[in-house]
Structures are given as structure tokens and as C-alpha cells.
Design a protein around this motif. Structure first.
Motif, PDB file in Angstrom:
ATOM      1  N   HIS A 145       0.686  -1.385   0.606  1.00 16.22           N
ATOM      2  CA  HIS A 145      -0.128  -0.322  -0.001  1.00 16.22           C
ATOM      3  C   HIS A 145       0.837   1.224  -0.361  1.00 16.22           C
ATOM      4  O   HIS A 145       0.347   2.562  -0.274  1.00 16.22           O
ATOM      5  N   GLU A 177       0.512  -2.306   9.955  1.00 14.26           N
ATOM      6  CA  GLU A 177      -1.140  -1.757  10.152  1.00 14.26           C
ATOM      7  C   GLU A 177      -1.313  -2.166  10.915  1.00 14.26           C
ATOM      8  O   GLU A 177      -2.222  -3.129  11.855  1.00 14.26           O
ATOM      9  N   GLY A 178      -1.923  -1.612  12.376  1.00 15.39           N
ATOM     10  CA  GLY A 178      -3.135  -2.408  13.595  1.00 15.39           C
ATOM     11  C   GLY A 178      -2.566  -2.517  15.086  1.00 15.39           C
ATOM     12  O   GLY A 178      -2.972  -2.423  15.459  1.00 15.39           O
ATOM     13  N   ASP A 187       4.558  -6.365   9.923  1.00 14.42           N
ATOM     14  CA  ASP A 187       3.140  -5.006   8.862  1.00 14.42           C
ATOM     15  C   ASP A 187       3.214  -4.510  10.276  1.00 14.42           C
ATOM     16  O   ASP A 187       2.561  -4.448  11.252  1.00 14.42           O
ATOM     17  N   ALA A 208      -0.827   6.549   6.811  1.00 13.07           N
ATOM     18  CA  ALA A 208      -0.708   6.040   8.612  1.00 13.07           C
ATOM     19  C   ALA A 208       0.159   6.648   9.135  1.00 13.07           C
ATOM     20  O   ALA A 208       0.719   7.594   9.158  1.00 13.07           O
ATOM     21  N   GLY A 239       2.970   2.408   5.092  1.00 13.22           N
ATOM     22  CA  GLY A 239       3.703   1.456   5.746  1.00 13.22           C
ATOM     23  C   GLY A 239       5.052   1.752   6.100  1.00 13.22           C
ATOM     24  O   GLY A 239       5.863   2.189   6.134  1.00 13.22           O
TER      25      GLY A 239
END
Length: 213
Positions: free
Chosen positions: A92, A185-186, A183, A126, A95
Motif C-alpha cells: 500500500h 498496520e493496526g 506489518d 498512516a 507503512g
């Protein structure tokens, strides 16, 4: 009788005309104005395909086109000329590849040309990525997800994927690496910082092997 020149396409946003003129002036003698306009129109459409907020799309399209033109100019030059060029790729471009690009740019201090891109670019970087970069002293300003394009790959001396299984076009003579990075993300802030520091350690090793750095 010579063929009539092929007209440049109509720009999808009339405000892009000023950007096309600026880029054409910067690359006068390298690229025709029509070539610049075509690339700018393509860049705008690519970014618009994934953008959720279009307020700054004209500005981002000009930046994206400038990067693509610089890559094309480098690719047409003598092999090995200029700064070493490193391209980071992830899914994406929101990140891991943004972390790596900003950290390398910060650490190299102008001695390396750095790019990043995504195979399926997201709508924006992000916020937690921006925060941990600021904490590390790196400047995330102006970062935005960009699609992977052939000219950027061809201009790179080193292409680094970020452990997310993304496939890049393979160009002979380039060095390809994969960094198996988690990763962010989150993830909670402590984990994102650990990922940032993992990438930073890998950048230390990368810089040690680059000429002139």
C-alpha cells in the motif's frame, strides 16, 4: 509529406497546465512538452483511482510526475552515473516502504536518491507511521502513496521489497532485496517503534555497502 505531430492529451484538470509548464521548463532539452503533459495526465489518473480526498491531488500529481521524469532522465543517462538510487516497495506504500524511504533519506543526507511505491497504493500514509518518523528525527512531510511504475524501477540501482510478497518488474543489472519486516498496520505504538528500529538497523547495513555513503 511528414506526419502531423501527435497532440498531447487534454489534462483531466485544467489546473495541471501550470504544473506541466513548470515541469517542461525544468526538463527542457530532455523531454518534449507533450511528453511531460502525457505523463502528468497519467500520474493524475493513477493517483485519482485510489484517492479518498482529492483536495491536494493536483499538487501530488505534479510531484509524482517530477519523480517519474527524474527517473526517466536517469535511466537514459550513463549507467552508474549520479547518486545511487534505492526504491522501496510494499503493498500500500502507506507503512513499511514509507518508513524505510524516510529513514534512508534522513540517514543518507542527500547521498542517496530514494523512492517508494506500492503495488496497490492506499489512500494515505498512516498517522502512526508519521508519528514514529517524527520521533526518530526523520521528516515525513510530503510523503504520499504512489503506484509502482516501470520507469522508477528501471532507474533504481537497488529495489527492496518489504516482506509483503509483492512482485516487482525484474530489470537486468538491478539488485533486488527482500526485507522480511512485520506489518505495522493496526499495531500498537510500541510495536510500530520496534518495526521502525528494525528497518533502521537494516538501513545501517545498506548504507555501509553503498558507494560514496
Amino acid at each position: 509529406m511528414s506526419a502531423a505531430p501527435v497532440p498531447a492529451p487534454a489534462l483531466p484538470d485544467e489546473r495541471l497546465a501550470a504544473g506541466a509548464a513548470r515541469l517542461a521548463t525544468r526538463h527542457a532539452g530532455r523531454f518534449a512538452a507533450e511528453t511531460v503533459q502525457r505523463l502528468l495526465a497519467d500520474s493524475y489518473r493513477r493517483l485519482a483511482a485510489t484517492a479518498q480526498v482529492t483536495t491536494h491531488l493536483v499538487v501530488l500529481a505534479e510531484r509524482f510526475t517530477a519523480e517519474r521524469l527524474d527517473a526517466l532522465a536517469h535511466d537514459r543517462g550513463a549507467p552508474g552515473a549520479g547518486l545511487p538510487r534505492v526504491l522501496f516497495v510494499c503493498s500500500h506504500n502507506a507503512g513499511r516502504s514509507q518508513l524505510a524511504a524516510a529513514l534512508l533519506r534522513h540517514r543518507a543526507a542527500g547521498r542517496v536518491a530514494v523512492s517508494s511505491a506500492g503495488t496497490h497504493p492506499g489512500p494515505g500514509v498512516a498517522p502512526h507511521i508519521t508519528q514514529v518518523l517524527i520521533e526518530a528525527g526523520a521528516d515525513p512531510a510530503g510523503a504520499f502513496p504512489k503506484p509502482l511504475t516501470d520507469e522508477v524501477v528501471r532507474a533504481a540501482d537497488i529495489v527492496i521489497t518489504m516482506g509483503c510478497g509483492d512482485a516487482c518488474p525484474v530489470v537486468s543489472g538491478r539488485r533486488y532485496l527482500d526485507w522480511p519486516v512485520d506489518d505495522p498496520e493496526g499495531a500498537p505504538p510500541a510495536v510500530v517503534r520496534r518495526i521502525r528500529d528494525d528497518i533502521d538497523r537494516r538501513i545501517t547495513d545498506l548504507l555501509a555497502g553503498l558507494p560514496g555513503t
